[in-house]
Design an enzyme around this catalytic site. Structure first.
Site, PDB file in Angstrom:
ATOM      1  N   GLY A 197       0.857  -1.187   0.000  1.00 33.37           N
ATOM      2  CA  GLY A 197       0.000   0.000   0.000  1.00 33.37           C
ATOM      3  C   GLY A 197       0.888   1.230   0.000  1.00 33.37           C
ATOM      4  O   GLY A 197       1.933   1.257  -0.662  1.00 33.37           O
ATOM      5  N   ILE A 257       2.914   2.600   2.263  1.00 41.35           N
ATOM      6  CA  ILE A 257       4.293   2.496   2.769  1.00 41.35           C
ATOM      7  C   ILE A 257       5.125   1.581   1.863  1.00 41.35           C
ATOM      8  O   ILE A 257       6.253   1.918   1.497  1.00 41.35           O
ATOM      9  CB  ILE A 257       4.304   2.009   4.237  1.00 41.35           C
ATOM     10  CG1 ILE A 257       3.574   3.029   5.128  1.00 41.35           C
ATOM     11  CG2 ILE A 257       5.739   1.803   4.732  1.00 41.35           C
ATOM     12  CD1 ILE A 257       3.342   2.592   6.555  1.00 41.35           C
ATOM     13  N   THR A 262       8.563  -3.032   9.796  1.00 40.86           N
ATOM     14  CA  THR A 262       8.115  -1.725  10.305  1.00 40.86           C
ATOM     15  C   THR A 262       6.589  -1.709  10.324  1.00 40.86           C
ATOM     16  O   THR A 262       5.985  -0.646  10.392  1.00 40.86           O
ATOM     17  CB  THR A 262       8.629  -0.557   9.426  1.00 40.86           C
ATOM     18  OG1 THR A 262       8.154  -0.766   8.093  1.00 40.86           O
ATOM     19  CG2 THR A 262      10.140  -0.452   9.433  1.00 40.86           C
ATOM     20  N   ARG A 278       3.956  -4.372  12.068  1.00 35.97           N
ATOM     21  CA  ARG A 278       3.464  -4.653  13.420  1.00 35.97           C
ATOM     22  C   ARG A 278       4.150  -5.906  13.948  1.00 35.97           C
ATOM     23  O   ARG A 278       4.340  -6.877  13.201  1.00 35.97           O
ATOM     24  CB  ARG A 278       1.949  -4.921  13.427  1.00 35.97           C
ATOM     25  CG  ARG A 278       1.073  -3.690  13.371  1.00 35.97           C
ATOM     26  CD  ARG A 278       1.140  -2.847  14.649  1.00 35.97           C
ATOM     27  NE  ARG A 278       0.264  -1.689  14.592  1.00 35.97           N
ATOM     28  CZ  ARG A 278       0.601  -0.488  14.105  1.00 35.97           C
ATOM     29  NH1 ARG A 278       1.805  -0.272  13.632  1.00 35.97           N
ATOM     30  NH2 ARG A 278      -0.270   0.510  14.126  1.00 35.97           N
ATOM     31  N   GLU A 295       5.120  -4.859  23.115  1.00 37.94           N
ATOM     32  CA  GLU A 295       5.500  -3.445  23.217  1.00 37.94           C
ATOM     33  C   GLU A 295       4.760  -2.808  24.381  1.00 37.94           C
ATOM     34  O   GLU A 295       3.594  -3.130  24.599  1.00 37.94           O
ATOM     35  CB  GLU A 295       5.148  -2.709  21.917  1.00 37.94           C
ATOM     36  CG  GLU A 295       5.917  -3.247  20.719  1.00 37.94           C
ATOM     37  CD  GLU A 295       5.623  -2.460  19.423  1.00 37.94           C
ATOM     38  OE1 GLU A 295       4.937  -1.423  19.503  1.00 37.94           O
ATOM     39  OE2 GLU A 295       6.088  -2.879  18.374  1.00 37.94           O
ATOM     40  N   HIS A 300       9.342   1.266  17.749  1.00 39.29           N
ATOM     41  CA  HIS A 300       8.110   1.645  17.037  1.00 39.29           C
ATOM     42  C   HIS A 300       8.079   3.150  16.730  1.00 39.29           C
ATOM     43  O   HIS A 300       7.134   3.858  17.116  1.00 39.29           O
ATOM     44  CB  HIS A 300       6.877   1.227  17.845  1.00 39.29           C
ATOM     45  CG  HIS A 300       5.661   1.047  16.995  1.00 39.29           C
ATOM     46  ND1 HIS A 300       4.764   0.038  17.188  1.00 39.29           N
ATOM     47  CD2 HIS A 300       5.195   1.752  15.924  1.00 39.29           C
ATOM     48  CE1 HIS A 300       3.790   0.133  16.287  1.00 39.29           C
ATOM     49  NE2 HIS A 300       4.045   1.171  15.511  1.00 39.29           N
ATOM     50  N   GLY A 330       8.453   4.406  13.537  1.00 42.44           N
ATOM     51  CA  GLY A 330       8.232   4.651  12.104  1.00 42.44           C
ATOM     52  C   GLY A 330       7.395   5.896  11.837  1.00 42.44           C
ATOM     53  O   GLY A 330       7.717   6.698  10.966  1.00 42.44           O
TER      54      GLY A 330
HETATM   55  N1  LIG Z   1       6.156   1.504  12.408  1.00 50.40           N
HETATM   56  C1  LIG Z   1       5.222   2.423  12.486  1.00 50.40           C
HETATM   57  O1  LIG Z   1       5.309   3.358  13.263  1.00 50.40           O
HETATM   58  C2  LIG Z   1       4.039   2.353  11.557  1.00 50.40           C
HETATM   59  C3  LIG Z   1       3.438   3.539  11.142  1.00 50.40           C
HETATM   60  C4  LIG Z   1       2.379   3.465  10.240  1.00 50.40           C
HETATM   61  C5  LIG Z   1       1.927   2.247   9.805  1.00 50.40           C
HETATM   62  N2  LIG Z   1       2.515   1.112  10.264  1.00 50.40           N
HETATM   63  C6  LIG Z   1       2.027  -0.211   9.798  1.00 50.40           C
HETATM   64  O2  LIG Z   1       2.227  -0.325   8.403  1.00 50.40           O
HETATM   65  C7  LIG Z   1       1.108  -0.996   7.830  1.00 50.40           C
HETATM   66  C8  LIG Z   1       0.968  -0.583   6.380  1.00 50.40           C
HETATM   67  O3  LIG Z   1       0.644   0.782   6.316  1.00 50.40           O
HETATM   68  P1  LIG Z   1       0.178   1.474   4.944  1.00 50.40           P
HETATM   69  O4  LIG Z   1       0.004   2.914   5.227  1.00 50.40           O
HETATM   70  O5  LIG Z   1       1.068   1.053   3.835  1.00 50.40           O
HETATM   71  O6  LIG Z   1      -1.248   0.792   4.788  1.00 50.40           O
HETATM   72  P2  LIG Z   1      -2.062   0.534   3.465  1.00 50.40           P
HETATM   73  O7  LIG Z   1      -3.430   0.237   3.894  1.00 50.40           O
HETATM   74  O8  LIG Z   1      -1.825   1.619   2.468  1.00 50.40           O
HETATM   75  O9  LIG Z   1      -1.395  -0.814   2.861  1.00 50.40           O
HETATM   76  C9  LIG Z   1      -1.526  -2.061   3.466  1.00 50.40           C
HETATM   77  C10 LIG Z   1      -1.452  -3.121   2.380  1.00 50.40           C
HETATM   78  O10 LIG Z   1      -1.513  -4.400   2.999  1.00 50.40           O
HETATM   79  C11 LIG Z   1      -2.332  -5.240   2.184  1.00 50.40           C
HETATM   80  N3  LIG Z   1      -2.866  -6.344   2.967  1.00 50.40           N
HETATM   81  C12 LIG Z   1      -3.830  -6.303   3.916  1.00 50.40           C
HETATM   82  N4  LIG Z   1      -4.052  -7.541   4.409  1.00 50.40           N
HETATM   83  C13 LIG Z   1      -3.224  -8.379   3.749  1.00 50.40           C
HETATM   84  C14 LIG Z   1      -2.987  -9.767   3.796  1.00 50.40           C
HETATM   85  N5  LIG Z   1      -3.678 -10.557   4.622  1.00 50.40           N
HETATM   86  N6  LIG Z   1      -2.047 -10.278   2.972  1.00 50.40           N
HETATM   87  C15 LIG Z   1      -1.373  -9.491   2.111  1.00 50.40           C
HETATM   88  N7  LIG Z   1      -1.550  -8.160   2.009  1.00 50.40           N
HETATM   89  C16 LIG Z   1      -2.462  -7.613   2.825  1.00 50.40           C
HETATM   90  C17 LIG Z   1      -3.420  -4.316   1.678  1.00 50.40           C
HETATM   91  O11 LIG Z   1      -4.058  -4.844   0.534  1.00 50.40           O
HETATM   92  C18 LIG Z   1      -2.633  -3.043   1.389  1.00 50.40           C
HETATM   93  O12 LIG Z   1      -2.152  -2.994   0.068  1.00 50.40           O
HETATM   94  C19 LIG Z   1      -0.071  -0.553   8.713  1.00 50.40           C
HETATM   95  O13 LIG Z   1      -1.096  -1.510   8.716  1.00 50.40           O
HETATM   96  C20 LIG Z   1       0.540  -0.395  10.077  1.00 50.40           C
HETATM   97  O14 LIG Z   1       0.355  -1.572  10.829  1.00 50.40           O
HETATM   98  C21 LIG Z   1       3.561   1.143  11.117  1.00 50.40           C
END
Ligand SMILES: NC(=O)c1ccc[n+]([C@@H]2O[C@H](COP(=O)([O-])OP(=O)(O)OC[C@H]3O[C@@H](n4cnc5c(N)ncnc54)[C@H](O)[C@@H]3O)[C@@H](O)[C@H]2O)c1
Length: 321
Positions: free
Chosen positions: A150, A152, A231, A233, A262, A281, A283
């Site tokens: 997605g 990120i 990065t 979960r 965490e 955590h 990110g």
């Molecule tokens: N480290 C941090 O501080 C931090 C900050 C922001 C987000 N995050 C994590 O990063 C993740 C991704 O964020 P994003 O903004 O790219 O989200 P996003 O919704 O844009 O992208 C997530 C992607 O994962 C895919 N997906 C969902 N379930 C799936 C599965 N079972 N198998 C395969 N693909 C699957 C979705 O289709 C989507 O393309 C978030 O869910 C969050 O947990 C972490």
């Protein structure tokens, strides 16, 4: 409309929300301690960061209609309980994608160049110039496998492509051919990605479907020189299996911004694992994130108040009406 800012926010966030949400329409309450949170009963909108929203919070706040989560992850909210009470839950995907994707690249480089080992040695006055050459790599020419592509994941792709890597991805939803072509990314199934990638980076949510997605069996598919970056979960990687793989040199290393338990506690086995780079955590935590995050969330709240469409609702399927 009563808006509660629940959690710990970067300095300046409160002021920015107050500026963007006019006082004649929105009364903003700061809820930054557990005690204040336990006494919160009259919020109509909650903007949430770090703290959790469970069934009890939802039941206690009878007027609650909308929960706006800071950031992309929403696993800290009982979205089902919210949906059943017709409370919208929205996240803010994309706004922190630049920050998280930069951190993922930082972990790749840190693991690949043994940054922590070199740094710690040099601080002790040791000159380890040639100590880690055989386990030092560059991104140029490597295959990066993104699990979840997605906001990120796409941000990471762009950055590692600039370093000269080839990018492949696995996602529950495949992009169309045109998009894949324009982003110069190839879709592969998960096992294929694990077998053929040098750098594996996770960018998908933690759900029941993704919990322990990367376990012993999946790690067995990886190259011995592979590194894995999380990065996304903690919980998506089975940490016990990862620790064992690192101890046995089954893979080269790992870079983790997210761990299973965490905040970390002294004695956590991950702290003893070799060849792992850890961050707490962070990110989506930077001083300059505000300007990207707050306007997007404020716009959603303004639209909600005007009964216009709100973006990024994540729990529509649970609505009872
Ligand atoms: N480290 C941090 O501080 C931090 C900050 C922001 C987000 N995050 C994590 O990063 C993740 C991704 O964020 P994003 O903004 O790219 O989200 P996003 O919704 O844009 O992208 C997530 C992607 O994962 C895919 N997906 C969902 N379930 C799936 C599965 N079972 N198998 C395969 N693909 C699957 C979705 O289709 C989507 O393309 C978030 O869910 C969050 O947990 C972490």
């Amino acid at each position: 409309m009563k808006v509660a800012l629940v959690g710990i926010f970067p300095s300046g966030a409160k002021e920015m929300f107050m500026e963007l949400l006019p006082a004649e329409k929105f009364q903003i309450e700061i809820v930054d301690t557990q005690e204040k949170y336990d006494n919160l009963t009259d919020a109509e909108v909650i903007i949430l960061r770090i703290f959790k929203i469970n069934k009890e919070v939802i039941e206690r706040n009878k007027n609650l209609k909308f929960i706006q989560k800071w950031g992309a992850g929403f696993d800290t909210i009982d979205i089902e309980a919210a949906g059943k009470r017709n409370i919208y839950v929205a996240n803010a995907p994309g706004a922190n994608a630049y920050a998280v994707s930069e951190l993922a690249v930082m972990h790749i480089l840190a693991v690949y160049r043994n940054l922590i080992l070199q740094h710690e040695a040099m601080k002790k006055g040791e000159w380890t110039k040639n100590s880690y050459t055989d386990r030092s790599y560059g991104i140029l020419g490597k295959t990066v496998g993104l699990i979840g592509c997605g906001s990120i994941g796409k941000g990471v792709a762009k950055k590692v492509q600039a370093f000269g890597a080839t990018v492949q991805y696995y996602d529950a939803f495949r992009m169309n051919e045109l998009e894949e072509k324009s982003l110069d990314m190839k879709y592969v199934e998960l096992d294929e990605l694990l077998k053929t990638s040098d750098i594996i980076s996770l960018h998908l949510p933690l759900t029941e479907a993704t919990r322990n997605l990367i376990n012993k069996e999946k790690i067995e598919l990886m190259k011995p020189t592979a590194i894995i970056i999380n990065t996304a979960r903690g919980g998506i990687i089975n940490e016990e299996d990862l620790i064992e793989a690192l101890k046995n040199n089954r893979i080269l290393g790992a870079g983790l911004d997210c761990i299973s338990n965490e905040p970390v506690q002294p004695g956590d086995p991950i702290l003893e694992a070799p060849n792992v780079t850890l961050t707490p955590h962070i990110g989506g935590t930077s001083a300059d994130l505000l300007v990207h995050m707050v306007p997007l969330m404020a716009e959603n709240i303004i639209n909600f108040e005007k009964q216009q469409e709100i973006k990024y609702v994540v729990n529509k399927e649970y609505f009872t009406a």
